[in-house]
Motif scaffolding. Structure first.
Motif, PDB file in Angstrom:
ATOM      1  N   ALA A 475      14.250   0.174   5.894  1.00  9.95           N
ATOM      2  CA  ALA A 475      14.132   0.908   4.631  1.00  9.95           C
ATOM      3  C   ALA A 475      14.062  -0.066   3.464  1.00  9.95           C
ATOM      4  O   ALA A 475      14.887  -0.963   3.339  1.00  9.95           O
ATOM      5  CB  ALA A 475      15.312   1.850   4.469  1.00  9.95           C
ATOM      6  N   VAL A 476      13.051   0.136   2.649  1.00 11.14           N
ATOM      7  CA  VAL A 476      12.894  -0.693   1.458  1.00 11.14           C
ATOM      8  C   VAL A 476      13.255   0.104   0.212  1.00 11.14           C
ATOM      9  O   VAL A 476      13.791  -0.428  -0.756  1.00 11.14           O
ATOM     10  CB  VAL A 476      11.437  -1.227   1.384  1.00 11.14           C
ATOM     11  CG1 VAL A 476      11.167  -1.889   0.043  1.00 11.14           C
ATOM     12  CG2 VAL A 476      11.194  -2.208   2.519  1.00 11.14           C
ATOM     13  N   LEU A 477      12.974   1.385   0.262  1.00 11.81           N
ATOM     14  CA  LEU A 477      13.301   2.252  -0.868  1.00 11.81           C
ATOM     15  C   LEU A 477      13.704   3.605  -0.304  1.00 11.81           C
ATOM     16  O   LEU A 477      13.022   4.139   0.578  1.00 11.81           O
ATOM     17  CB  LEU A 477      12.055   2.391  -1.747  1.00 11.81           C
ATOM     18  CG  LEU A 477      12.240   2.853  -3.187  1.00 11.81           C
ATOM     19  CD1 LEU A 477      13.215   1.971  -3.942  1.00 11.81           C
ATOM     20  CD2 LEU A 477      10.893   2.872  -3.900  1.00 11.81           C
ATOM     21  N   ARG A 478      14.801   4.151  -0.820  1.00  7.62           N
ATOM     22  CA  ARG A 478      15.282   5.419  -0.267  1.00  7.62           C
ATOM     23  C   ARG A 478      15.063   6.552  -1.244  1.00  7.62           C
ATOM     24  O   ARG A 478      15.036   6.361  -2.454  1.00  7.62           O
ATOM     25  CB  ARG A 478      16.771   5.322   0.067  1.00  7.62           C
ATOM     26  CG  ARG A 478      17.046   4.355   1.221  1.00  7.62           C
ATOM     27  CD  ARG A 478      18.427   4.587   1.830  1.00  7.62           C
ATOM     28  NE  ARG A 478      18.720   3.598   2.847  1.00  7.62           N
ATOM     29  CZ  ARG A 478      18.358   3.675   4.125  1.00  7.62           C
ATOM     30  NH1 ARG A 478      17.666   4.712   4.558  1.00  7.62           N
ATOM     31  NH2 ARG A 478      18.677   2.722   4.988  1.00  7.62           N
ATOM     32  N   LYS A 479      14.914   7.753  -0.663  1.00  5.08           N
ATOM     33  CA  LYS A 479      14.908   9.003  -1.431  1.00  5.08           C
ATOM     34  C   LYS A 479      13.867   9.021  -2.550  1.00  5.08           C
ATOM     35  O   LYS A 479      14.166   9.361  -3.700  1.00  5.08           O
ATOM     36  CB  LYS A 479      16.303   9.284  -1.985  1.00  5.08           C
ATOM     37  CG  LYS A 479      17.319   9.588  -0.874  1.00  5.08           C
ATOM     38  CD  LYS A 479      18.692   9.792  -1.444  1.00  5.08           C
ATOM     39  CE  LYS A 479      19.677  10.198  -0.364  1.00  5.08           C
ATOM     40  NZ  LYS A 479      19.450  11.541   0.142  1.00  5.08           N
ATOM     41  N   VAL A 480      12.663   8.644  -2.202  1.00  2.66           N
ATOM     42  CA  VAL A 480      11.558   8.760  -3.156  1.00  2.66           C
ATOM     43  C   VAL A 480      11.104  10.224  -3.151  1.00  2.66           C
ATOM     44  O   VAL A 480      10.775  10.763  -2.087  1.00  2.66           O
ATOM     45  CB  VAL A 480      10.386   7.856  -2.737  1.00  2.66           C
ATOM     46  CG1 VAL A 480       9.201   8.046  -3.680  1.00  2.66           C
ATOM     47  CG2 VAL A 480      10.839   6.402  -2.693  1.00  2.66           C
ATOM     48  N   PRO A 481      11.088  10.901  -4.290  1.00  2.00           N
ATOM     49  CA  PRO A 481      10.651  12.296  -4.285  1.00  2.00           C
ATOM     50  C   PRO A 481       9.287  12.432  -3.609  1.00  2.00           C
ATOM     51  O   PRO A 481       8.386  11.609  -3.842  1.00  2.00           O
ATOM     52  CB  PRO A 481      10.575  12.642  -5.773  1.00  2.00           C
ATOM     53  CG  PRO A 481      11.525  11.700  -6.422  1.00  2.00           C
ATOM     54  CD  PRO A 481      11.450  10.422  -5.630  1.00  2.00           C
ATOM     55  N   ALA A 482       9.142  13.441  -2.781  1.00  2.00           N
ATOM     56  CA  ALA A 482       7.916  13.577  -1.982  1.00  2.00           C
ATOM     57  C   ALA A 482       6.673  13.586  -2.856  1.00  2.00           C
ATOM     58  O   ALA A 482       5.644  13.015  -2.507  1.00  2.00           O
ATOM     59  CB  ALA A 482       7.996  14.859  -1.152  1.00  2.00           C
ATOM     60  N   GLN A 483       6.791  14.198  -4.029  1.00  2.00           N
ATOM     61  CA  GLN A 483       5.617  14.308  -4.895  1.00  2.00           C
ATOM     62  C   GLN A 483       5.163  12.934  -5.407  1.00  2.00           C
ATOM     63  O   GLN A 483       4.040  12.784  -5.867  1.00  2.00           O
ATOM     64  CB  GLN A 483       5.925  15.224  -6.079  1.00  2.00           C
ATOM     65  CG  GLN A 483       6.997  14.648  -6.999  1.00  2.00           C
ATOM     66  CD  GLN A 483       7.514  15.665  -8.003  1.00  2.00           C
ATOM     67  OE1 GLN A 483       7.529  16.855  -7.733  1.00  2.00           O
ATOM     68  NE2 GLN A 483       7.934  15.194  -9.163  1.00  2.00           N
ATOM     69  N   ASP A 484       6.034  11.944  -5.332  1.00  3.46           N
ATOM     70  CA  ASP A 484       5.685  10.609  -5.829  1.00  3.46           C
ATOM     71  C   ASP A 484       5.187   9.666  -4.737  1.00  3.46           C
ATOM     72  O   ASP A 484       4.746   8.557  -5.031  1.00  3.46           O
ATOM     73  CB  ASP A 484       6.918   9.947  -6.467  1.00  3.46           C
ATOM     74  CG  ASP A 484       7.408  10.696  -7.689  1.00  3.46           C
ATOM     75  OD1 ASP A 484       6.668  11.573  -8.184  1.00  3.46           O
ATOM     76  OD2 ASP A 484       8.539  10.409  -8.132  1.00  3.46           O
ATOM     77  N   CYS A 485       5.306  10.070  -3.501  1.00  3.20           N
ATOM     78  CA  CYS A 485       5.062   9.113  -2.404  1.00  3.20           C
ATOM     79  C   CYS A 485       3.627   8.585  -2.406  1.00  3.20           C
ATOM     80  O   CYS A 485       3.397   7.393  -2.189  1.00  3.20           O
ATOM     81  CB  CYS A 485       5.390   9.756  -1.060  1.00  3.20           C
ATOM     82  SG  CYS A 485       7.162   9.844  -0.758  1.00  3.20           S
ATOM     83  N   GLY A 514       8.583 -10.316   0.743  1.00  7.91           N
ATOM     84  CA  GLY A 514       9.995  -9.918   0.691  1.00  7.91           C
ATOM     85  C   GLY A 514      10.237  -8.560   0.038  1.00  7.91           C
ATOM     86  O   GLY A 514       9.396  -8.039  -0.692  1.00  7.91           O
ATOM     87  N   ASP A 515      11.418  -8.037   0.299  1.00  4.00           N
ATOM     88  CA  ASP A 515      11.728  -6.671  -0.129  1.00  4.00           C
ATOM     89  C   ASP A 515      11.742  -6.503  -1.644  1.00  4.00           C
ATOM     90  O   ASP A 515      11.349  -5.456  -2.164  1.00  4.00           O
ATOM     91  CB  ASP A 515      13.084  -6.234   0.441  1.00  4.00           C
ATOM     92  CG  ASP A 515      12.993  -5.918   1.925  1.00  4.00           C
ATOM     93  OD1 ASP A 515      11.894  -6.082   2.493  1.00  4.00           O
ATOM     94  OD2 ASP A 515      14.009  -5.516   2.503  1.00  4.00           O
ATOM     95  N   GLU A 516      12.199  -7.526  -2.325  1.00  7.37           N
ATOM     96  CA  GLU A 516      12.275  -7.377  -3.780  1.00  7.37           C
ATOM     97  C   GLU A 516      10.887  -7.123  -4.362  1.00  7.37           C
ATOM     98  O   GLU A 516      10.690  -6.234  -5.203  1.00  7.37           O
ATOM     99  CB  GLU A 516      12.869  -8.659  -4.370  1.00  7.37           C
ATOM    100  CG  GLU A 516      13.587  -8.437  -5.677  1.00  7.37           C
ATOM    101  CD  GLU A 516      14.277  -9.703  -6.143  1.00  7.37           C
ATOM    102  OE1 GLU A 516      14.040 -10.061  -7.295  1.00  7.37           O
ATOM    103  OE2 GLU A 516      15.007 -10.346  -5.354  1.00  7.37           O
ATOM    104  N   ALA A 517       9.926  -7.880  -3.879  1.00  4.52           N
ATOM    105  CA  ALA A 517       8.553  -7.690  -4.369  1.00  4.52           C
ATOM    106  C   ALA A 517       8.008  -6.333  -3.944  1.00  4.52           C
ATOM    107  O   ALA A 517       7.278  -5.669  -4.700  1.00  4.52           O
ATOM    108  CB  ALA A 517       7.665  -8.819  -3.825  1.00  4.52           C
ATOM    109  N   LEU A 518       8.377  -5.895  -2.745  1.00  5.06           N
ATOM    110  CA  LEU A 518       7.891  -4.588  -2.271  1.00  5.06           C
ATOM    111  C   LEU A 518       8.464  -3.463  -3.132  1.00  5.06           C
ATOM    112  O   LEU A 518       7.758  -2.524  -3.507  1.00  5.06           O
ATOM    113  CB  LEU A 518       8.280  -4.380  -0.798  1.00  5.06           C
ATOM    114  CG  LEU A 518       7.690  -5.385   0.200  1.00  5.06           C
ATOM    115  CD1 LEU A 518       8.227  -5.114   1.596  1.00  5.06           C
ATOM    116  CD2 LEU A 518       6.164  -5.332   0.204  1.00  5.06           C
TER     117      LEU A 518
END
Ligand code: SF4
Length: 549
Positions: A475-485, A514-518
């Motif tokens: 996981a790089v980013l959690r709980k992104v609203p579906a409408q934004d994916c 790396g994750d920070e850039a992602l």
């Protein structure tokens, strides 16, 4: 004390006896089915719908992904008459028919059986559909044709009462292609093509892997480092299955009742020893120079020359695996008119193939597929996306998946020119029916709050790799609203295109930057905060018994 599922199976004795209850329900209705009956219906490939009482999903079994035009046409008729005109292709090369009313189940199952389609063991604590390379027998690069072994394994385990009460679902693959397209890394038992030299001659057989699996805790399968001859395959897999079946401690907790935990606890060396003791002989060692293939694009979309001169196989992308009755009829018709009249295959990327098309007929097939909305000229995300059933039918789902996935694909293909392979997997809960952990990009369903409202969301996971150095994404980013994916994936992929080195694959690039850039790429420019007002914990769901795939 046995868990609820074990108690139900013990009371039932033979789970296949639930057939009588299914027959009875055709006249006495849904209410005549007990809780035990509904649990055991899975042994005939039947799951109740999430929303509509009295309706079922029927999953078929198509060993090695093999399906005939006649079977496709029968399914098209069923979907038109009994449901809403579509079916879903699954990640185990099956078909799922939705909206099947309890009154119609016996009739539908009998119609399927009449054209050679079984549903016995498509779900439940049994050997699920045996998957295999969909171009086995025609692939120019394959070591040999492994599909007869897949068929033998399927026939051996299907419907047998002695294998009808395994601790839980049990998944077998057979692959002899060079790219491992059926993902032996994530199977309970995987037979993978291998070659060795004996007295100066090449002998073909299998390298044996065990203990892969996804769900809420993912494991890569391990090699037992044995060489299995094709004629030994059924016996060796039978013995492993019986070791697993007869080790009671893994039945205690449902979520631990997978062979991956036994392999993890015992280690491959101990399992090999127990297997050899049980068989009463030493198994041959795998060749010392055996090597896993490099990460490869494992789909079959497009026109491909077969090993048989003058013949081609043609792979068509089926968006999110959902195929309409009109498309099923058209594929069947194209196979009968321009192919060999019998050879269609389903893939674990939820696509469909026609085999044995003479060169002179290739253009006719391509035209027919395009007219049916199945053009082979597809963006990499359209050809590769894999989705589970999600909220529409699945009782465990946290999010909707099919429609959202379709939106994401249609958005990306308009905005991100891409030639490179990309595995995108979208799944509606942690149970991983869409195998999100192996995706270059995986989306896993969750919930979050936006403007005070609870909405669908997805964790975005990046970096899955298969073959040599296989690893799951994270996981790089959690709980992104579906409408934004869709927007966020656009930013990510445009970043990849801008920053990659020559020929750099997506996962290599993601690991390098790396994750920070992602995270920076994923969170730029859409107006929603990175950590939304998130007081919605990810709903916990029980481990899936395969409500959908
Ligand atoms: Fe998807 Fe499977 Fe979860 Fe249902 S249980 S939402 S099909 S991953």
């Amino acid at each position: 004390m046995p868990n609820k599922a074990e108690s139900t199976k013990q009371r039932a004795g033979n789970p296949f006896d639930v057939w009588q209850a299914i027959e009875r329900a055709a006249t006495k209705g849904f209410e005549s089915l007990t809780e035990d009956d509904l649990f055991l219906c899975k042994w005939y490939g039947l799951y109740t719908h999430r929303h509509e009482q009295g309706y079922f999903m029927i999953r078929t079994k198509q060993p090695n992904g093999i399906i005939t035009p006649q079977q496709l046409k029968t399914m098209a008729q069923i979907t038109e008459k009994q449901n809403k005109g579509f079916a879903d292709i699954t990640t185990r090369q099956d078909i799922q028919l939705h909206w099947c009313h309890v009154n119609d189940l016996v009739e539908i199952l009998n119609r399927l059986k009449a054209v050679g389609v079984l549903t016995v063991g498509a779900c439940g604590d049994v050997t699920r559909n045996v998957v295999g390379c969909p171009v086995a027998g025609v692939d120019r690069e394959e070591l040999f044709d492994g599909s007869p072994v897949a068929q033998q394994l399927s026939e051996f385990f299907t419907g047998k009462v002695e294998y009808a009460n395994l601790p839980r679902k049990y998944k077998i693959s057979v692959s002899t292609c060079r790219t491992w397209c059926v993902h032996p890394e994530i199977q309970c038992v995987a037979l993978v093509g291998a070659a060795r030299t004996v007295n100066g001659a090449t002998e073909l057989g299998f390298d044996l892997r065990v203990g892969g699996g996804l769900s809420t805790q993912a494991f890569i399968s391990q090699r037992l480092k044995v060489f299995v001859k094709p004629e030994e395959a059924v016996e060796v897999v039978r013995q492993i299955t019986e070791i697993w079946r007869d080790t009671p401690e893994y039945r205690e907790k449902r979520h631990r009742a997978r062979i991956k935990y036994l392999v993890h606890d015992w280690g491959a060396a101990k399992l090999r020893q127990v297997l050899e003791d049980r068989m009463g002989r030493h198994l041959d060692d795998a060749p010392a120079d055996y090597a896993e293939p490099p990460e490869a694009y494992r789909d079959h979309v497009g026109v491909h020359a077969q090993k048989q001169p003058g013949l081609y196989y043609i792979g068509a992308p089926v968006l999110v695996g959902r195929i309409t009755s009109a498309q099923m009829r058209r594929v069947a018709d194209l196979c009968e008119r321009h192919g060999d009249g019998k050879s269609v295959r389903l893939t674990n990327r939820q696509n469909i193939l026609l085999l044995n098309v003479p060169e002179a007929n290739v253009e006719k097939v391509l035209t027919g597929l395009a007219e049916a909305g199945l053009s082979i000229n597809a963006h990499p995300v359209r050809r590769s996306v894999v989705t589970c059933t999600g909220m529409e039918f699945c009782k465990l789902a946290i999010t909707e998946t099919k429609a959202r996935s379709r939106q994401i694909i249609e958005y990306l293909e308009q905005r991100v020119p891409l030639e490179e392979p990309l595995r995108l997997h979208i799944t509606g809960c942690p149970n991983a029916c869409a195998q999100y952990q192996i995706g270059h990009i995986g989306l896993m369903g969750s919930k979050t709050k936006v403007d005070g409202q609870i909405v669908d969301a997805y964790d975005i996971l990046i970096g899955g790799r298969l073959g040599q150095g296989a690893a799951f994404n994270h996981a790089v980013l959690r709980k992104v609203p579906a409408q934004d994916c869709a927007k966020r994936l656009e930013q990510l992929l445009l970043g990849y295109k801008a920053q990659r080195r020559e020929r750099e694959a997506f996962t290599d690039w993601a690991g390098r930057v790396g994750d920070e850039a992602l995270v920076k790429l994923l969170s730029g420019g859409n107006g929603h905060p990175l950590a939304p007002e998130d007081d919605v914990p990810t709903p916990s769901v029980p481990e899936s018994d395969g409500p959908v795939y």
